[in-house]
Each structure stands twice: as structure tokens, then as C-alpha cells.
Write a protein that holds these residues in place. Structure first.
Motif, PDB file in Angstrom:
ATOM      1  N   LEU A   1     -97.414  -6.596   9.314  1.00 53.86           N
ATOM      2  CA  LEU A   1     -96.655  -7.721   8.791  1.00 53.86           C
ATOM      3  C   LEU A   1     -97.415  -8.427   7.670  1.00 53.86           C
ATOM      4  CD1 LEU A   1     -94.040  -9.299   9.052  1.00 53.86           C
ATOM      5  CD2 LEU A   1     -95.120 -10.701  10.832  1.00 53.86           C
ATOM      6  N   PHE A   2     -98.720  -8.595   7.856  1.00 51.87           N
ATOM      7  CA  PHE A   2     -99.562  -9.192   6.818  1.00 51.87           C
ATOM      8  C   PHE A   2     -99.514  -8.346   5.551  1.00 51.87           C
ATOM      9  CE2 PHE A   2    -103.521  -9.840   4.549  1.00 51.87           C
ATOM     10  CZ  PHE A   2    -103.734 -11.201   4.631  1.00 51.87           C
ATOM     11  N   LEU A   3     -99.649  -7.032   5.706  1.00 50.03           N
ATOM     12  CA  LEU A   3     -99.667  -6.140   4.549  1.00 50.03           C
ATOM     13  C   LEU A   3     -98.307  -6.101   3.855  1.00 50.03           C
ATOM     14  CD1 LEU A   3    -101.797  -3.208   6.010  1.00 50.03           C
ATOM     15  CD2 LEU A   3    -102.544  -5.071   4.520  1.00 50.03           C
ATOM     16  N   LEU A   4     -97.214  -6.218   4.622  1.00 52.96           N
ATOM     17  CA  LEU A   4     -95.878  -6.240   4.025  1.00 52.96           C
ATOM     18  C   LEU A   4     -95.713  -7.463   3.124  1.00 52.96           C
ATOM     19  CD1 LEU A   4     -92.922  -5.363   3.697  1.00 52.96           C
ATOM     20  CD2 LEU A   4     -92.432  -6.579   5.859  1.00 52.96           C
ATOM     21  N   VAL A   5     -96.094  -8.631   3.625  1.00 53.49           N
ATOM     22  CA  VAL A   5     -95.984  -9.849   2.818  1.00 53.49           C
ATOM     23  C   VAL A   5     -96.887  -9.755   1.592  1.00 53.49           C
ATOM     24  CG1 VAL A   5     -96.322 -12.359   2.803  1.00 53.49           C
ATOM     25  CG2 VAL A   5     -95.374 -11.239   4.832  1.00 53.49           C
ATOM     26  N   LEU A   6     -98.073  -9.174   1.762  1.00 55.18           N
ATOM     27  CA  LEU A   6     -99.007  -9.031   0.646  1.00 55.18           C
ATOM     28  C   LEU A   6     -98.425  -8.132  -0.445  1.00 55.18           C
ATOM     29  CD1 LEU A   6    -101.767  -9.442  -0.670  1.00 55.18           C
ATOM     30  CD2 LEU A   6    -102.656  -7.590   0.768  1.00 55.18           C
ATOM     31  N   VAL A   7     -97.830  -7.016  -0.063  1.00 53.97           N
ATOM     32  CA  VAL A   7     -97.231  -6.108  -1.046  1.00 53.97           C
ATOM     33  C   VAL A   7     -96.086  -6.796  -1.790  1.00 53.97           C
ATOM     34  CG1 VAL A   7     -95.873  -3.991  -1.315  1.00 53.97           C
ATOM     35  CG2 VAL A   7     -97.916  -3.984   0.116  1.00 53.97           C
ATOM     36  N   LEU A   8     -95.266  -7.553  -1.061  1.00 49.02           N
ATOM     37  CA  LEU A   8     -94.168  -8.279  -1.712  1.00 49.02           C
ATOM     38  C   LEU A   8     -94.700  -9.313  -2.694  1.00 49.02           C
ATOM     39  CD1 LEU A   8     -91.692  -8.821   1.270  1.00 49.02           C
ATOM     40  CD2 LEU A   8     -91.387  -7.305  -0.699  1.00 49.02           C
ATOM     41  N   ASN A   9     -95.779  -9.997  -2.318  1.00 53.62           N
ATOM     42  CA  ASN A   9     -96.382 -10.967  -3.230  1.00 53.62           C
ATOM     43  C   ASN A   9     -96.896 -10.280  -4.496  1.00 53.62           C
ATOM     44  OD1 ASN A   9     -97.394 -13.726  -3.768  1.00 53.62           O
ATOM     45  ND2 ASN A   9     -99.409 -12.777  -3.588  1.00 53.62           N
ATOM     46  N   CYS A  10     -97.560  -9.146  -4.322  1.00 54.86           N
ATOM     47  CA  CYS A  10     -98.037  -8.382  -5.478  1.00 54.86           C
ATOM     48  C   CYS A  10     -96.877  -7.941  -6.355  1.00 54.86           C
ATOM     49  CB  CYS A  10     -98.833  -7.160  -5.017  1.00 54.86           C
ATOM     50  SG  CYS A  10    -100.389  -7.515  -4.181  1.00 54.86           S
ATOM     51  N   ALA A  11     -95.777  -7.515  -5.734  1.00 56.89           N
ATOM     52  CA  ALA A  11     -94.620  -7.048  -6.498  1.00 56.89           C
ATOM     53  C   ALA A  11     -94.013  -8.175  -7.328  1.00 56.89           C
ATOM     54  CB  ALA A  11     -93.571  -6.465  -5.549  1.00 56.89           C
ATOM     55  N   VAL A  12     -93.927  -9.374  -6.735  1.00 61.18           N
ATOM     56  CA  VAL A  12     -93.352 -10.509  -7.454  1.00 61.18           C
ATOM     57  C   VAL A  12     -94.171 -10.838  -8.694  1.00 61.18           C
ATOM     58  CG1 VAL A  12     -92.922 -12.998  -7.350  1.00 61.18           C
ATOM     59  CG2 VAL A  12     -92.188 -11.516  -5.469  1.00 61.18           C
ATOM     60  N   PHE A  13     -95.488 -10.944  -8.540  1.00 65.26           N
ATOM     61  CA  PHE A  13     -96.296 -11.397  -9.665  1.00 65.26           C
ATOM     62  C   PHE A  13     -96.606 -10.273 -10.649  1.00 65.26           C
ATOM     63  CE2 PHE A  13     -96.887 -14.828  -6.639  1.00 65.26           C
ATOM     64  CZ  PHE A  13     -96.621 -15.910  -7.467  1.00 65.26           C
ATOM     65  N   ALA A  14     -96.606  -9.022 -10.187  1.00 65.25           N
ATOM     66  CA  ALA A  14     -96.700  -7.916 -11.138  1.00 65.25           C
ATOM     67  C   ALA A  14     -95.430  -7.839 -11.966  1.00 65.25           C
ATOM     68  CB  ALA A  14     -96.936  -6.606 -10.393  1.00 65.25           C
ATOM     69  N   GLY A  15     -94.273  -8.097 -11.330  1.00 63.17           N
ATOM     70  CA  GLY A  15     -93.020  -8.134 -12.077  1.00 63.17           C
ATOM     71  C   GLY A  15     -92.996  -9.256 -13.090  1.00 63.17           C
ATOM     72  N   LEU A  16     -93.467 -10.427 -12.675  1.00 63.72           N
ATOM     73  CA  LEU A  16     -93.536 -11.557 -13.604  1.00 63.72           C
ATOM     74  C   LEU A  16     -94.498 -11.253 -14.749  1.00 63.72           C
ATOM     75  CD1 LEU A  16     -92.637 -14.455 -14.178  1.00 63.72           C
ATOM     76  CD2 LEU A  16     -94.535 -15.246 -12.754  1.00 63.72           C
ATOM     77  N   GLY A  17     -95.626 -10.624 -14.432  1.00 60.82           N
ATOM     78  CA  GLY A  17     -96.592 -10.266 -15.466  1.00 60.82           C
ATOM     79  C   GLY A  17     -96.037  -9.249 -16.442  1.00 60.82           C
ATOM     80  N   THR A  18     -95.231  -8.314 -15.940  1.00 56.42           N
ATOM     81  CA  THR A  18     -94.609  -7.330 -16.821  1.00 56.42           C
ATOM     82  C   THR A  18     -93.649  -8.000 -17.804  1.00 56.42           C
ATOM     83  OG1 THR A  18     -94.756  -5.619 -15.102  1.00 56.42           O
ATOM     84  CG2 THR A  18     -93.180  -5.255 -16.887  1.00 56.42           C
ATOM     85  N   ILE A  19     -92.847  -8.914 -17.304  1.00 56.72           N
ATOM     86  CA  ILE A  19     -91.884  -9.610 -18.162  1.00 56.72           C
ATOM     87  C   ILE A  19     -92.605 -10.455 -19.207  1.00 56.72           C
ATOM     88  CG2 ILE A  19     -90.094 -11.392 -18.172  1.00 56.72           C
ATOM     89  CD1 ILE A  19     -89.268 -10.294 -15.385  1.00 56.72           C
ATOM     90  N   VAL A  20     -93.656 -11.163 -18.794  1.00 58.37           N
ATOM     91  CA  VAL A  20     -94.424 -11.966 -19.746  1.00 58.37           C
ATOM     92  C   VAL A  20     -95.085 -11.062 -20.782  1.00 58.37           C
ATOM     93  CG1 VAL A  20     -96.426 -13.487 -20.014  1.00 58.37           C
ATOM     94  CG2 VAL A  20     -94.796 -13.880 -18.161  1.00 58.37           C
ATOM     95  N   GLY A  21     -95.644  -9.936 -20.341  1.00 58.68           N
ATOM     96  CA  GLY A  21     -96.280  -9.013 -21.267  1.00 58.68           C
ATOM     97  C   GLY A  21     -95.319  -8.465 -22.302  1.00 58.68           C
ATOM     98  N   LEU A  22     -94.054  -8.300 -21.915  1.00 59.03           N
ATOM     99  CA  LEU A  22     -93.045  -7.823 -22.863  1.00 59.03           C
ATOM    100  C   LEU A  22     -92.570  -8.918 -23.805  1.00 59.03           C
ATOM    101  CD1 LEU A  22     -90.826  -5.693 -20.439  1.00 59.03           C
ATOM    102  CD2 LEU A  22     -92.373  -4.812 -22.197  1.00 59.03           C
ATOM    103  N   SER A  23     -92.791 -10.179 -23.430  1.00 55.92           N
ATOM    104  CA  SER A  23     -92.202 -11.302 -24.165  1.00 55.92           C
ATOM    105  C   SER A  23     -93.135 -11.937 -25.183  1.00 55.92           C
ATOM    106  CB  SER A  23     -91.737 -12.383 -23.173  1.00 55.92           C
ATOM    107  OG  SER A  23     -90.817 -11.851 -22.232  1.00 55.92           O
ATOM    108  N   VAL A  24     -94.436 -11.942 -24.901  1.00 59.68           N
ATOM    109  CA  VAL A  24     -95.358 -12.694 -25.756  1.00 59.68           C
ATOM    110  C   VAL A  24     -95.710 -11.901 -27.011  1.00 59.68           C
ATOM    111  CG1 VAL A  24     -96.329 -13.932 -23.800  1.00 59.68           C
ATOM    112  CG2 VAL A  24     -97.390 -11.791 -24.552  1.00 59.68           C
ATOM    113  N   ASN A  25     -96.168 -12.627 -28.017  1.00 59.66           N
ATOM    114  CA  ASN A  25     -96.563 -12.009 -29.287  1.00 59.66           C
ATOM    115  C   ASN A  25     -98.043 -12.195 -29.598  1.00 59.66           C
ATOM    116  OD1 ASN A  25     -93.931 -11.075 -30.029  1.00 59.66           O
ATOM    117  ND2 ASN A  25     -93.385 -13.197 -30.502  1.00 59.66           N
ATOM    118  N   SER A  26     -98.775 -12.826 -28.679  1.00 61.04           N
ATOM    119  CA  SER A  26    -100.212 -13.016 -28.892  1.00 61.04           C
ATOM    120  C   SER A  26    -100.875 -13.319 -27.555  1.00 61.04           C
ATOM    121  CB  SER A  26    -100.462 -14.172 -29.870  1.00 61.04           C
ATOM    122  OG  SER A  26    -100.078 -15.401 -29.286  1.00 61.04           O
ATOM    123  N   LEU A  27    -102.182 -13.127 -27.505  1.00 62.11           N
ATOM    124  CA  LEU A  27    -102.923 -13.438 -26.287  1.00 62.11           C
ATOM    125  C   LEU A  27    -102.963 -14.936 -26.027  1.00 62.11           C
ATOM    126  CD1 LEU A  27    -105.942 -10.956 -26.423  1.00 62.11           C
ATOM    127  CD2 LEU A  27    -103.824 -10.780 -25.111  1.00 62.11           C
TER     128      LEU A  27
END
Length: 267
Positions: A155-181
């Protein structure tokens, strides 16, 4: 999710394409495993030393904690959530920015004859791997500090994977959107850093006034933190089961946005 509208052969092709994109990312990640493990451990260790050990004794005498036998034990699941959030988001964002803005290799990825959702899921898969690697370092610290095997429960690992998925998804969207570091720094300062302190990592959100509670429960990290904490210290009858569908909903919503971004990305 978009895959439910696909035929079985299309679903198999989507899975194969996702694995292909992920494998390309993994070939780069596996050469930097030690660096990723060390990077994700620094901030949580500082928080553990400063809050768990530095202030922990005074807090233990002042309040009754809803989970764990000490304030250090109370914040350790939050440190796992925090480390996976930070690296899952930051590592994914900088990886995509590096390909888009500096190496100029991102166009090759966009030219692949694969579904945009496969591109997004492959990138997110690499982000999940980053998050799990860094979280594993904190889990080792937590096991040494508490000896509680709840940090390894399914159960701990399931919640952890979901948390990673949420913020990796958010990071992917931000990485596609920004034009500079510099733009990445703005997202980090105004989104990730506030969430690190407001995402129930250092406190019990049930003790907050209603207005603040509404803000805290709007943040995905809050559901990850309370879910991880309950998975370690509370019986199943007291587990906040709503945290799993909430995190899953965040991940699915981000996958729609990410698929759209990949389908319309022009670099």
C-alpha cells in the motif's frame, strides 16, 4: 483515459511504444543512478536533522501526534513523498528542457511514428523511476531510524508510485511549456517549494482552520503524504482510501494535458 477508446492491437502498440520511449530514457538514467540517489537524499536529510531531531523533542512534549511515536517518525513518510516529488518533477523537467533547449534532440522524438500518449507515458515512466530511486534512499534512512517495515508495504509503494506519476507528469508538461531554465525556476519557487511545506509534510492538516485546510487539500502532495503516513502507522481500517483515487485522478488529468501538449508541440 484515451487508451479505452483504442482497439486491442492499438493498445498493444501503445504499450510497446511507451516501453520504447521509456527504455531510451532508462539508458541515460542507469549511468547516473548514484548521482540521482545522492541528489534526492540531501534535502530530506536536512529536514530530518533540522525538524525531526532539532525540533522533534520540543514538539513531542507539546502535542500528541496522530501517527508515529515521535515527531521524527511522523515526518519520515512525508520526507519520502517530498523527495519523490522534488526529483520526479525537477529531473523530468530538466531532462526535457535539456533536449529541447540545449541538445536540440527533442525534434527527433517528436518525429517518431508513435502515439502522443506513448511519448508522454514514456517520459513519465522515466520520471517515476527517478522518483522511486531517490525515495528509496529516504526509505533506507526511515528503516534504520524506526525499524518499521510498513515503509515496504504494498500500500505504501502504491501511493508512492502514484505520487511519482503525478509529479513526473507535471514535470513533463512544464518541460514542454517553458522556453528557458529561468522559467523552470519560477515553477519550482512558486509551485514545488510552497507545496513542500504546505503538503502536510510537517503537520497534521486536520488541525488547520477551514480556509487553510481547503488550500492544503487542493495540493496532490497532501494526499500522498497522508496516504504514506497512514500506510506505515495506522491500521487498514483507518487508511484514507480516498487518497488513491484522488492521486489517480490527478495523474489521468495530467496525462490528457500531456498528450495534447505532445500532439501540438512545435520545436
Amino acid at each position: 483515459m484515451a487508451s479505452k477508446y483504442l482497439s486491442d492491437p492499438q493498445k498493444r502498440a501503445l504499450a510497446a511504444d511507451t516501453l520504447t520511449v521509456f527504455w531510451g530514457e532508462w539508458l541515460d538514467l542507469r549511468a547516473r543512478i548514484a548521482q540521482i540517489l545522492a541528489t534526492g537524499l540531501v534535502s530530506p536529510l536536512i529536514y530530518i536533522l533540522a525538524f525531526g531531531l532539532g525540533l522533534g523533542g520540543a514538539i513531542d512534549r507539546a502535542i500528541d501526534l496522530p501517527a508515529g511515536n515521535s515527531y521524527l517518525e511522523f515526518i519520515l513518510p512525508g520526507m519520502v513523498a517530498l523527495s519523490s516529488m522534488t526529483i520526479g518533477f525537477g529531473g523530468t523537467t530538466f531532462s526535457i528542457c535539456g533536449e529541447r533547449l540545449f541538445a536540440k534532440t527533442f525534434e527527433e522524438l517528436l518525429l517518431l511514428p508513435v502515439h502522443p500518449l506513448a511519448l508522454f507515458l514514456g517520459k513519465v515512466g522515466a520520471g517515476i523511476a527517478r522518483g522511486l530511486m531517490t525515495a528509496s534512499s529516504v526509505i533506507v534512512v526511515a528503516l534504520l531510524a524506526t525499524g518499521n517495515l510498513g515503509f515496504l508495504s504494498p500500500l505504501f509503494l502504491l501511493v508512492l508510485v502514484l505520487n511519482c506519476a503525478v509529479f513526473a507528469g507535471l514535470g513533463t508538461i512544464v518541460g514542454l511549456s517553458v522556453n528557458s531554465l529561468e522559467s523552470v525556476g519560477l515553477y519550482n519557487n512558486f509551485l514545488i517549494v510552497p507545496m513542500a511545506f504546505l503538503g502536510a509534510t510537517f503537520f497534521d492538516p486536520q488541525t488547520l482552520p477551514l480556509a487553510l485546510k481547503a488550500i492544503v487539500y487542493f495540493l496532490p502532495l497532501t494526499y500522498a503524504t497522508i496516504g504514506l503516513r497512514a500506510a506505515v502507522y495506522l491500521p487498514l481500517s483507518e487508511f484514507p482510501w480516498y487518497s488513491i483515487p484522488v492521486l489517480l485522478s490527478f495523474a489521468i488529468a495530467l496525462s490528457w494535458v500531456g498528450m495534447y501538449k505532445f500532439a501540438h508541440q512545435q520545436d
